[in-house]
Write an enzyme that holds these catalytic residues in place. Structure first.
Site, mmCIF file in Angstrom:
data_model
loop_
_atom_site.group_PDB
_atom_site.id
_atom_site.type_symbol
_atom_site.label_atom_id
_atom_site.label_comp_id
_atom_site.label_asym_id
_atom_site.label_seq_id
_atom_site.Cartn_x
_atom_site.Cartn_y
_atom_site.Cartn_z
ATOM 1 N N SER A 1 5.402 -8.287 11.803
ATOM 2 C CA SER A 1 6.738 -8.290 12.410
ATOM 3 C C SER A 1 7.358 -6.891 12.373
ATOM 4 C CB SER A 1 7.641 -9.322 11.739
ATOM 5 O OG SER A 1 7.984 -8.941 10.433
ATOM 6 N N ASN A 2 7.083 -6.117 11.336
ATOM 7 C CA ASN A 2 7.583 -4.733 11.327
ATOM 8 C C ASN A 2 6.909 -3.897 12.412
ATOM 9 O OD1 ASN A 2 9.619 -4.063 9.121
ATOM 10 N ND2 ASN A 2 8.163 -5.391 8.054
ATOM 11 N N MET B 1 -1.855 -4.119 3.211
ATOM 12 C CA MET B 1 -1.979 -4.529 1.811
ATOM 13 C C MET B 1 -3.114 -3.798 1.091
ATOM 14 S SD MET B 1 0.521 -6.526 1.728
ATOM 15 C CE MET B 1 0.397 -7.430 0.210
ATOM 16 N N ARG B 2 -3.203 -2.488 1.316
ATOM 17 C CA ARG B 2 -4.217 -1.694 0.636
ATOM 18 C C ARG B 2 -3.568 -0.449 0.062
ATOM 19 N NH1 ARG B 2 -9.097 -3.200 -0.417
ATOM 20 N NH2 ARG B 2 -9.911 -1.111 -0.039
ATOM 21 N N HIS C 1 9.076 -1.252 1.998
ATOM 22 C CA HIS C 1 8.965 -2.134 0.839
ATOM 23 C C HIS C 1 10.188 -3.049 0.807
ATOM 24 C CE1 HIS C 1 7.709 -3.539 -3.045
ATOM 25 N NE2 HIS C 1 8.937 -3.374 -3.478
ATOM 26 N N ASP D 1 4.279 2.415 -3.819
ATOM 27 C CA ASP D 1 5.714 2.230 -3.528
ATOM 28 C C ASP D 1 6.568 3.291 -4.220
ATOM 29 O OD1 ASP D 1 5.019 -0.077 -2.087
ATOM 30 O OD2 ASP D 1 5.213 -1.352 -3.851
ATOM 31 N N GLU E 1 14.707 -5.036 7.383
ATOM 32 C CA GLU E 1 13.505 -4.195 7.530
ATOM 33 C C GLU E 1 13.299 -3.792 8.982
ATOM 34 O OE1 GLU E 1 9.856 -5.476 5.596
ATOM 35 O OE2 GLU E 1 10.983 -6.809 4.302
#
Ligand code: GRF
Length: 202
Positions: A15-16, A92-93, A111, A147, A176
């Site tokens: 979605s981002n 997700m890495r 984030h 992060d 976001e």
């Protein structure tokens, strides 16, 4: 004049990614999405990007012996696509130095919490469980720590009395989708520099 070329990396819904694509298409962000890369072939976002006519690439980390090999393969393909800025959007890495050094201060991440609080997985749930009254989202430059890099934009989201982690996450996600285009627009249209870890706009 040619627009700066973006590479967007995803692992899931995307979605981002969609908010960045929309902002580029409307002209709000003066950039062009050159390629969307997913490390998962079943990521719904990569199907959307393909249907949307964007250049897409799936490179599964499972097909590489090391994180560095996987990152090298991706950075080579980003270079082939003449990408100048990389947007991590639910990717997700962890990135190795191979990747971070290939695009110094040109990689962004989003984030779903107000960093440095609640880094890592499920930042929204962490914040809700901790009992903070205000959470939000952070767009930051990427360095070698998770992060962690210099903060470009943060947007606050109040935690409501009847929230749970899921409801809070839904309202953070709305912010976001504003924050990522806002950060990109600022970095691409205004003079900026780093002072330590502070991003200063001219
Ligand atoms: C977002 O909450 C983002 O902050 C986090 O992962 C989620 C990705 O969502 N890094 P989407 O794939 O962009 O919908």
């Amino acid at each position: 004049m040619a627009l700066p070329r973006l590479g967007i990396l995803i692992s899931g819904t995307g979605s981002n990614m969609k908010s960045i694509v929309a902002a580029c298409e409307s002209g709000e962000v003066p950039a062009e999405v050159a390629i969307v890369v997913s490390n998962r072939g079943d990521a719904p976002g990569i199907q959307w990007a393909d249907d949307h006519g964007l250049e897409c690439l799936v490179l599964s980390h499972r097909e590489y012996a090391t994180r560095e090999d996987h990152d090298r393969a991706i950075t080579e393909r980003l270079r082939d696509a003449r990408v100048e800025w990389v947007c991590l959007a639910g990717y997700m890495r962890l990135l190795s130095a191979v990747f971070v050094d290939a695009f110094p201060n040109r990689i962004l991440n989003i984030h779903p919490a107000l960093l440095p609080s609640f880094a890592g997985l499920h930042g929204q749930q962490q914040a809700w469980e901790y009992g903070v009254k205000i959470s939000g989202c952070t767009v930051h430059l990427v360095d070698l720590e998770l992060d962690h890099g210099p903060i470009v934009v943060q947007r606050a989201v109040p935690v409501l009395a009847d929230d749970d982690g899921t409801r809070l996450a839904e309202r953070i996600l709305v912010e976001e989708h504003i924050a990522y285009p806002e950060a990109l627009k600022a970095l691409l249209t205004r003079p900026w520099r780093l002072d330590g870890r502070r991003v200063l706009f001219g």
